[in-house]
Enzyme design. Structure first.
Site, PDB file in Angstrom:
ATOM      1  N   LYS A   1       0.840  -1.201   0.000  1.00 15.54           N
ATOM      2  CA  LYS A   1       0.000   0.000   0.000  1.00 15.54           C
ATOM      3  C   LYS A   1       0.877   1.254   0.000  1.00 15.54           C
ATOM      4  O   LYS A   1       1.815   1.352   0.780  1.00 15.54           O
ATOM      5  CB  LYS A   1      -0.913  -0.019   1.232  1.00 15.54           C
ATOM      6  CG  LYS A   1      -1.910  -1.175   1.236  1.00 15.54           C
ATOM      7  CD  LYS A   1      -2.556  -1.372   2.596  1.00 15.54           C
ATOM      8  CE  LYS A   1      -1.619  -2.094   3.551  1.00 15.54           C
ATOM      9  NZ  LYS A   1      -2.270  -2.471   4.826  1.00 15.54           N
TER      10      LYS A   1
ATOM     11  N   ASP B   1      -7.662  -1.588   6.911  1.00 20.39           N
ATOM     12  CA  ASP B   1      -8.547  -2.733   7.133  1.00 20.39           C
ATOM     13  C   ASP B   1      -9.592  -2.814   6.021  1.00 20.39           C
ATOM     14  O   ASP B   1      -9.930  -3.903   5.553  1.00 20.39           O
ATOM     15  CB  ASP B   1      -9.233  -2.609   8.491  1.00 20.39           C
ATOM     16  CG  ASP B   1      -8.225  -2.452   9.625  1.00 20.39           C
ATOM     17  OD1 ASP B   1      -7.160  -3.091   9.554  1.00 20.39           O
ATOM     18  OD2 ASP B   1      -8.499  -1.687  10.567  1.00 20.39           O
TER      19      ASP B   1
END
Length: 316
Positions: free
Chosen positions: A224, A257
């Site tokens: 990410k 998440d």
């Protein structure tokens, strides 16, 4: 069962106004925990998901279990500890760009998780097992529970998805590196952020971070890179998936998440890796646009109505 995850959920108190926590007089009570966030996000996307944990025999523990069950998550594997309390944490918003988290979780019920709390018959039916690096940091017994979960997943050839989710406040840096890299060796898919790659391997280049994890044993690494999206890397390819432009980030907590849930949702819906990461970027972006850890996680119908025409592709 599509996905099984295991970890701690705590009661979250957030002041109703910005500033130093010492001056806060009124709070909003919600619930927070990385694994819970992933579980709820997946349930909202119409997937069957179970959450394994322990809570205290107190009102907070009862509230957490009822809340998560109410979101459509299977809580049949949540145990109650008769002596240890449910953990609590506070979110301090000093100003818009300065948010601090204060944990009161030492000795909590979830820290009492152990290997015998993981039911093989239940886990063996999962399509994926999701693991966060937070759970093994809670205690030695919680780490043993994680290894038991890994052992069962490996035995039944269930893919393991691992988010390192480094929490330096919970353990020493040396132990964190050792345990997290050992878990990564057993994972099928690893989802680090650049900061976690820097912490674990002293690398901040997404490709080099991924190569370290691939060399460590992972089949697929999704790195990410914030607003720029993510890279997915295997032995054969290294591909950038552009991120989603968000004009105003309201609350960044839970974005990672949501990303994990979005990717798993894409895989469960038989999307390509590229399209799954694209969905992950979108869920993560939506999570940041609403105050709270899970409040911004979209339902399936809402997710599908969005497209790259709705949110500007940051690569343009």
């Amino acid at each position: 069962m599509d996905v099984i995850t295991m970890g701690e959920t705590m009661v979250l108190f957030t002041p109703t106004k910005e500033g130093m926590l010492r001056y806060a007089n009124q709070f909003e009570k919600t619930y927070g925990g990385a694994e819970m966030n992933v579980a709820i996000a997946l349930a909202r996307l119409n997937h069957e998901v179970a959450w394994i944990s322990k809570v205290g025999n107190d009102e907070f523990g009862k509230g957490i279990t009822a809340y998560i069950r109410g979101e459509g998550v299977d809580t049949s594997q949540v145990l109650v500890d008769e002596e240890a309390p449910t953990g609590v944490f506070f979110k301090e918003i000093r100003r818009a760009d300065d948010m601090r988290i204060h944990y009161y979780r030492k000795g909590s019920a979830a820290s009492k998780l152990n290997a015998t709390d993981v039911n093989e018959d239940f886990v063996s039916n999962a399509k994926y097992v999701h693991i966060s690096g937070i759970t093994p940091a809670l205690s030695d017994s919680a780490e043993e529970a994680i290894w038991q979960l890994i052992s069962i997943a490996k035995k039944h050839e269930i893919p393991i998805v691992f988010d390192p989710n480094v929490r330096k406040k919970l353990w020493s840096e040396s132990k964190a590196r050792q345990v997290l890299t050992n878990i990564a060796k057993e994972a099928t898919i690893v989802m680090p952020g650049v900061a976690e790659g820097k912490f674990l391997f002293n690398e901040d280049d997404p490709k080099k971070i991924a190569e370290k994890f691939i060399g460590n044993g992972a089949k697929l690494v999704i790195t990410k890179v914030g607003a720029d999206g993510a890279y997915y890397t295997s032995k054969d390819e290294h591909v950038h998936v552009p991120g989603i432009k968000v004009d105003r980030v309201v609350d960044p907590v839970g974005a990672g998440d949501g990303f994990a849930a979005g990717f798993l949702s894409g895989q469960l819906d038989s999307l390509s890796v590229y399209e799954s990461v694209k969905r992950a970027n979108l869920v993560g972006a939506l999570a940041t646009m609403v105050k709270g850890d899970v409040e911004g996680m979209p339902e399936k119908e809402e997710l599908l109505k969005y497209s790259q025409d709705t949110f500007e592709d940051v690569s343009r």
